[in-house]
Design a protein around this motif. Structure first.
Motif, PDB file in Angstrom:
ATOM      1  N   SER A   1     -28.117 -25.661  -3.549  1.00 19.83           N
ATOM      2  CA  SER A   1     -27.353 -26.604  -2.729  1.00 19.83           C
ATOM      3  C   SER A   1     -28.320 -27.419  -1.886  1.00 19.83           C
ATOM      4  N   GLY A   2     -27.795 -28.428  -1.200  1.00 20.93           N
ATOM      5  CA  GLY A   2     -28.633 -29.258  -0.345  1.00 20.93           C
ATOM      6  C   GLY A   2     -28.858 -30.636  -0.951  1.00 20.93           C
ATOM      7  N   PRO A   3     -29.672 -31.467  -0.281  1.00 23.73           N
ATOM      8  CA  PRO A   3     -29.786 -32.886  -0.650  1.00 23.73           C
ATOM      9  C   PRO A   3     -30.084 -33.147  -2.125  1.00 23.73           C
TER      10      PRO A   3
ATOM     11  N   VAL B   1     -15.110 -30.686  -5.629  1.00 18.94           N
ATOM     12  CA  VAL B   1     -16.166 -30.876  -6.635  1.00 18.94           C
ATOM     13  C   VAL B   1     -17.496 -31.045  -5.908  1.00 18.94           C
ATOM     14  N   ALA B   2     -18.305 -30.010  -5.804  1.00 17.65           N
ATOM     15  CA  ALA B   2     -18.186 -28.771  -6.546  1.00 17.65           C
ATOM     16  C   ALA B   2     -18.941 -27.664  -5.809  1.00 17.65           C
ATOM     17  N   ASN B   3     -18.996 -26.506  -6.444  1.00 17.51           N
ATOM     18  CA  ASN B   3     -19.756 -25.370  -5.930  1.00 17.51           C
ATOM     19  C   ASN B   3     -21.246 -25.569  -6.259  1.00 17.51           C
ATOM     20  N   THR B   4     -22.049 -24.525  -6.123  1.00 19.24           N
ATOM     21  CA  THR B   4     -23.504 -24.653  -6.295  1.00 19.24           C
ATOM     22  C   THR B   4     -23.921 -24.638  -7.774  1.00 19.24           C
TER      23      THR B   4
ATOM     24  N   LEU C   1     -31.435 -21.893  -2.223  1.00 22.12           N
ATOM     25  CA  LEU C   1     -30.789 -21.057  -3.235  1.00 22.12           C
ATOM     26  C   LEU C   1     -30.081 -19.921  -2.506  1.00 22.12           C
ATOM     27  N   ASN C   2     -28.860 -19.595  -2.947  1.00 22.74           N
ATOM     28  CA  ASN C   2     -28.236 -18.405  -2.375  1.00 22.74           C
ATOM     29  C   ASN C   2     -27.564 -17.589  -3.470  1.00 22.74           C
ATOM     30  N   SER C   3     -27.609 -16.284  -3.276  1.00 20.05           N
ATOM     31  CA  SER C   3     -26.843 -15.381  -4.150  1.00 20.05           C
ATOM     32  C   SER C   3     -26.197 -14.349  -3.239  1.00 20.05           C
TER      33      SER C   3
ATOM     34  N   ALA D   1     -17.937 -26.937   4.075  1.00 24.09           N
ATOM     35  CA  ALA D   1     -17.874 -26.295   2.762  1.00 24.09           C
ATOM     36  C   ALA D   1     -17.772 -24.791   2.980  1.00 24.09           C
ATOM     37  N   SER D   2     -16.991 -24.139   2.137  1.00 21.25           N
ATOM     38  CA  SER D   2     -16.776 -22.698   2.273  1.00 21.25           C
ATOM     39  C   SER D   2     -18.108 -21.938   2.312  1.00 21.25           C
ATOM     40  N   GLY D   3     -18.187 -20.971   3.207  1.00 21.73           N
ATOM     41  CA  GLY D   3     -19.369 -20.118   3.286  1.00 21.73           C
ATOM     42  C   GLY D   3     -20.437 -20.643   4.220  1.00 21.73           C
TER      43      GLY D   3
ATOM     44  N   ALA E   1      -8.412 -26.522  -6.105  1.00 25.37           N
ATOM     45  CA  ALA E   1      -9.266 -25.809  -7.065  1.00 25.37           C
ATOM     46  C   ALA E   1     -10.718 -26.181  -6.798  1.00 25.37           C
ATOM     47  N   LYS E   2     -11.553 -25.176  -6.506  1.00 30.47           N
ATOM     48  CA  LYS E   2     -12.981 -25.459  -6.296  1.00 30.47           C
ATOM     49  C   LYS E   2     -13.712 -25.229  -7.607  1.00 30.47           C
ATOM     50  N   LEU E   3     -14.239 -26.310  -8.155  1.00 26.98           N
ATOM     51  CA  LEU E   3     -14.838 -26.273  -9.490  1.00 26.98           C
ATOM     52  C   LEU E   3     -16.313 -25.906  -9.426  1.00 26.98           C
TER      53      LEU E   3
ATOM     54  N   GLY F   1     -21.476 -31.509  -1.838  1.00 21.11           N
ATOM     55  CA  GLY F   1     -22.815 -31.257  -2.360  1.00 21.11           C
ATOM     56  C   GLY F   1     -23.834 -32.208  -1.773  1.00 21.11           C
ATOM     57  N   GLY F   2     -24.747 -31.646  -0.964  1.00 16.41           N
ATOM     58  CA  GLY F   2     -25.919 -32.409  -0.533  1.00 16.41           C
ATOM     59  C   GLY F   2     -25.696 -33.453   0.536  1.00 16.41           C
ATOM     60  N   ILE F   3     -24.577 -33.405   1.220  1.00 13.15           N
ATOM     61  CA  ILE F   3     -24.329 -34.460   2.222  1.00 13.15           C
ATOM     62  C   ILE F   3     -25.199 -34.236   3.460  1.00 13.15           C
TER      63      ILE F   3
ATOM     64  N   GLY G   1     -23.119 -13.464  -3.175  1.00 15.22           N
ATOM     65  CA  GLY G   1     -22.296 -12.551  -3.964  1.00 15.22           C
ATOM     66  C   GLY G   1     -20.922 -12.310  -3.382  1.00 15.22           C
ATOM     67  N   LEU G   2     -20.506 -13.160  -2.442  1.00 15.50           N
ATOM     68  CA  LEU G   2     -19.154 -13.107  -1.877  1.00 15.50           C
ATOM     69  C   LEU G   2     -18.776 -11.725  -1.336  1.00 15.50           C
ATOM     70  N   PRO G   3     -19.571 -11.150  -0.412  1.00 23.38           N
ATOM     71  CA  PRO G   3     -19.102  -9.930   0.255  1.00 23.38           C
ATOM     72  C   PRO G   3     -17.819 -10.268   1.012  1.00 23.38           C
TER      73      PRO G   3
ATOM     74  N   VAL H   1     -19.139 -30.551   3.962  1.00 24.59           N
ATOM     75  CA  VAL H   1     -20.552 -30.506   4.361  1.00 24.59           C
ATOM     76  C   VAL H   1     -20.973 -29.045   4.432  1.00 24.59           C
ATOM     77  N   GLY H   2     -22.038 -28.682   3.727  1.00 22.01           N
ATOM     78  CA  GLY H   2     -22.441 -27.286   3.666  1.00 22.01           C
ATOM     79  C   GLY H   2     -23.817 -27.028   4.253  1.00 22.01           C
ATOM     80  N   THR H   3     -24.827 -27.030   3.394  1.00 21.22           N
ATOM     81  CA  THR H   3     -26.186 -26.632   3.766  1.00 21.22           C
ATOM     82  C   THR H   3     -26.704 -27.353   5.017  1.00 21.22           C
ATOM     83  N   GLN H   4     -26.352 -28.614   5.194  1.00 21.86           N
ATOM     84  CA  GLN H   4     -26.879 -29.368   6.329  1.00 21.86           C
ATOM     85  C   GLN H   4     -26.494 -28.729   7.668  1.00 21.86           C
TER      86      GLN H   4
ATOM     87  N   ALA I   1     -12.666 -21.741   5.373  1.00 24.33           N
ATOM     88  CA  ALA I   1     -13.285 -20.440   5.662  1.00 24.33           C
ATOM     89  C   ALA I   1     -14.103 -19.958   4.469  1.00 24.33           C
ATOM     90  N   LYS I   2     -14.926 -18.933   4.710  1.00 24.72           N
ATOM     91  CA  LYS I   2     -15.695 -18.327   3.613  1.00 24.72           C
ATOM     92  C   LYS I   2     -14.747 -17.638   2.638  1.00 24.72           C
ATOM     93  N   SER I   3     -15.124 -17.640   1.365  1.00 24.96           N
ATOM     94  CA  SER I   3     -14.259 -17.033   0.341  1.00 24.96           C
ATOM     95  C   SER I   3     -13.990 -15.567   0.643  1.00 24.96           C
ATOM     96  N   ILE I   4     -12.736 -15.179   0.460  1.00 26.43           N
ATOM     97  CA  ILE I   4     -12.370 -13.771   0.601  1.00 26.43           C
ATOM     98  C   ILE I   4     -11.733 -13.282  -0.699  1.00 26.43           C
TER      99      ILE I   4
HETATM  100  C1  LIG Z   1     -25.050 -19.682   2.113  1.00 32.13           C
HETATM  101  C2  LIG Z   1     -23.951 -20.271   1.277  1.00 32.13           C
HETATM  102  C3  LIG Z   1     -22.759 -19.571   1.112  1.00 32.13           C
HETATM  103  C4  LIG Z   1     -21.728 -20.107   0.340  1.00 32.13           C
HETATM  104  N1  LIG Z   1     -20.566 -19.401   0.213  1.00 32.13           N
HETATM  105  C5  LIG Z   1     -19.535 -19.945  -0.505  1.00 32.13           C
HETATM  106  C6  LIG Z   1     -18.276 -19.274  -0.582  1.00 32.13           C
HETATM  107  O1  LIG Z   1     -18.034 -18.221   0.029  1.00 32.13           O
HETATM  108  N2  LIG Z   1     -17.303 -19.843  -1.336  1.00 32.13           N
HETATM  109  C7  LIG Z   1     -17.482 -21.051  -1.990  1.00 32.13           C
HETATM  110  O2  LIG Z   1     -16.555 -21.530  -2.643  1.00 32.13           O
HETATM  111  N3  LIG Z   1     -18.663 -21.728  -1.886  1.00 32.13           N
HETATM  112  C8  LIG Z   1     -19.677 -21.199  -1.169  1.00 32.13           C
HETATM  113  N4  LIG Z   1     -20.857 -21.896  -1.039  1.00 32.13           N
HETATM  114  C9  LIG Z   1     -21.001 -23.223  -1.691  1.00 32.13           C
HETATM  115  C10 LIG Z   1     -20.703 -24.338  -0.701  1.00 32.13           C
HETATM  116  O3  LIG Z   1     -19.370 -24.253  -0.240  1.00 32.13           O
HETATM  117  C11 LIG Z   1     -20.932 -25.734  -1.351  1.00 32.13           C
HETATM  118  O4  LIG Z   1     -20.070 -25.851  -2.466  1.00 32.13           O
HETATM  119  C12 LIG Z   1     -22.366 -25.934  -1.806  1.00 32.13           C
HETATM  120  O5  LIG Z   1     -23.285 -25.342  -0.911  1.00 32.13           O
HETATM  121  C13 LIG Z   1     -22.710 -27.420  -1.985  1.00 32.13           C
HETATM  122  O6  LIG Z   1     -22.637 -28.129  -0.769  1.00 32.13           O
HETATM  123  P1  LIG Z   1     -23.942 -28.420   0.147  1.00 32.13           P
HETATM  124  O7  LIG Z   1     -25.010 -28.982  -0.747  1.00 32.13           O
HETATM  125  O8  LIG Z   1     -23.456 -29.395   1.189  1.00 32.13           O
HETATM  126  O9  LIG Z   1     -24.343 -27.109   0.744  1.00 32.13           O
HETATM  127  C14 LIG Z   1     -21.897 -21.387  -0.283  1.00 32.13           C
HETATM  128  C15 LIG Z   1     -23.102 -22.078  -0.100  1.00 32.13           C
HETATM  129  C16 LIG Z   1     -24.121 -21.554   0.674  1.00 32.13           C
HETATM  130  C17 LIG Z   1     -25.386 -22.359   0.837  1.00 32.13           C
END
Ligand SMILES: Cc1cc2nc3c(=O)[nH]c(=O)nc-3n(C[C@H](O)[C@H](O)[C@H](O)COP(=O)(O)O)c2cc1C
Length: 334
Positions: A235-237, A209-212, A88-90, A42-44, A183-185, A262-264, A92-94, A283-286, A64-67
């Protein structure tokens, strides 16, 4: 993508042998793209530095991480906070901008087999097209359009919170590139199927489907929010059943492939998303807890399929069994 005539996979023949895990065909089709397997980051939550702990060629794709097109700062710190069942993350897409990504990161993917998916964000609809054109360079396999980011022309609410803004942003990207676009919703909506349909109508090749989920935590001793930005993405389980429900709704509402996210954590989580109608998963947080989570899931998915006599993972997609019960009608209408 949920086939109405879906049936559970046929059991292995009586006394017959189950397929060997190595013989299971893990490949999946995502619109114009064929992936070797359905597991991608998952991105980021991924960087090319993960090459230290895994063979990157094993992944279905890189995301890749969002640019953003131009450099920008992230949110105030602290930017992450752990909770009981997730994080929890914020952030902010640096971003250091498209040119920096092309010069400094793209070369690391040259020579690797899986396609590179670049995640693109923008502040306004007008910025999406030029940014998409700038990132459409050799070595990029697809663009994931992060329309979950704030739309500065709409009080900072995300593009993907509105069908018209979703359509406008995705149309701008579609007109600017011939690469596949995803499209990332955002899950922070009441009717995700309507957003999914707007993205499809604008020419998206797939949906993620989907973002946080927008959430918050407070330190009860200091009584201050635990994130510098007060609220952030969860995010997460704990989020998996919510994302699974949304992925299922989207898969029923559109004809383009859906990528579940989400949460895998386990192989059963992957199987659930595929059965719900997803063609692949992210797969993201895991990965933060377990850097080798993705290669583990690829191995486990092959064994999971082999043990059930499933020779091709794509045969699982959309095989959820639904009773023809009228009480389901309002959920299933699309
Ligand atoms: C630290 C962190 C950074 C993230 N950065 C991005 C990002 O740059 N662009 C984006 O579309 N989603 C971003 N996400 C969201 C993840 O890509 C994903 O949609 C979300 O974490 C749910 O999946 P997960 O439960 O497996 O982590 C980020 C999530 C985390 C935890």
């Amino acid at each position: 993508m949920v086939r109405p005539d879906a049936r559970p996979p046929a059991p292995a023949p009586e006394g017959g042998s189950l397929p060997d895990a190595a013989a299971v065909d893990l490949s999946v089709q995502l619109g114009p793209m064929r992936l070797a397997n359905p597991i991608m980051p998952a991105s980021g939550t991924f960087s090319e530095n993960l090459a230290r702990v895994m063979d990157l060629d094993r992944l279905g794709a890189f995301v890749a991480k969002s640019i953003y097109a131009t450099p920008r700062k992230g949110n105030p710190t602290p930017r992450v906070a752990e909770t009981r069942e997730g994080m929890l993350n914020s952030i902010g897409l640096p971003s250091k901008g498209v040119a920096h990504f092309v010069a400094e990161h793209l070369p690391a993917y040259a020579g690797l087999k899986p396609p590179l998916v670049v995640s693109l964000s923008a502040d306004t609809v007008a910025e999406f097209g030029p940014a998409a054109a700038e990132i459409s360079v050799p070595g990029v396999g697809a663009i994931e359009v992060n329309i979950s980011c704030p739309n500065l022309e709409a009080d900072g609410r995300a593009f993907a919170q509105f069908p018209d803004a979703t359509y406008a942003a995705m149309s701008a990207v579609r007109a600017a590139t011939s690469l596949p676009i995803w499209a990332k919703l955002t899950p922070n909506v009441a009717d995700i199927a309507a957003i999914a349909q707007a993205a499809e109508a604008a020419g998206a090749d797939a949906l993620v489907v989907a973002n946080t989920i927008l959430a918050m935590a407070i330190d009860v001793e200091t009584r201050r929010p635990r994130l510098g930005n007060v609220m952030g993405g969860y995010s997460g389980p704990a989020v998996k059943p919510i994302m699974l429900r949304m992925a299922f709704q989207c898969a029923r509402a559109v004809r383009i492939p859906v990528i579940g996210c989400g949460g895998i954590v386990t192989v059963e989580d992957v199987a659930e998303y595929l059965i719900a109608g997803c063609s692949a998963v992210q797969v993201g947080t895991q990965t933060f807890l377990e850097p080798g989570a993705m290669p583990r899931l690829i191995d486990e998915l092959a064994r999971w399929c082999a043990a059930r006599g499933i020779g091709r993972v794509r045969d699982l997609v959309g095989t959820v069994r639904l009773d023809p019960d009228p009480s389901h009608a309002e959920w299933l209408a699309s």
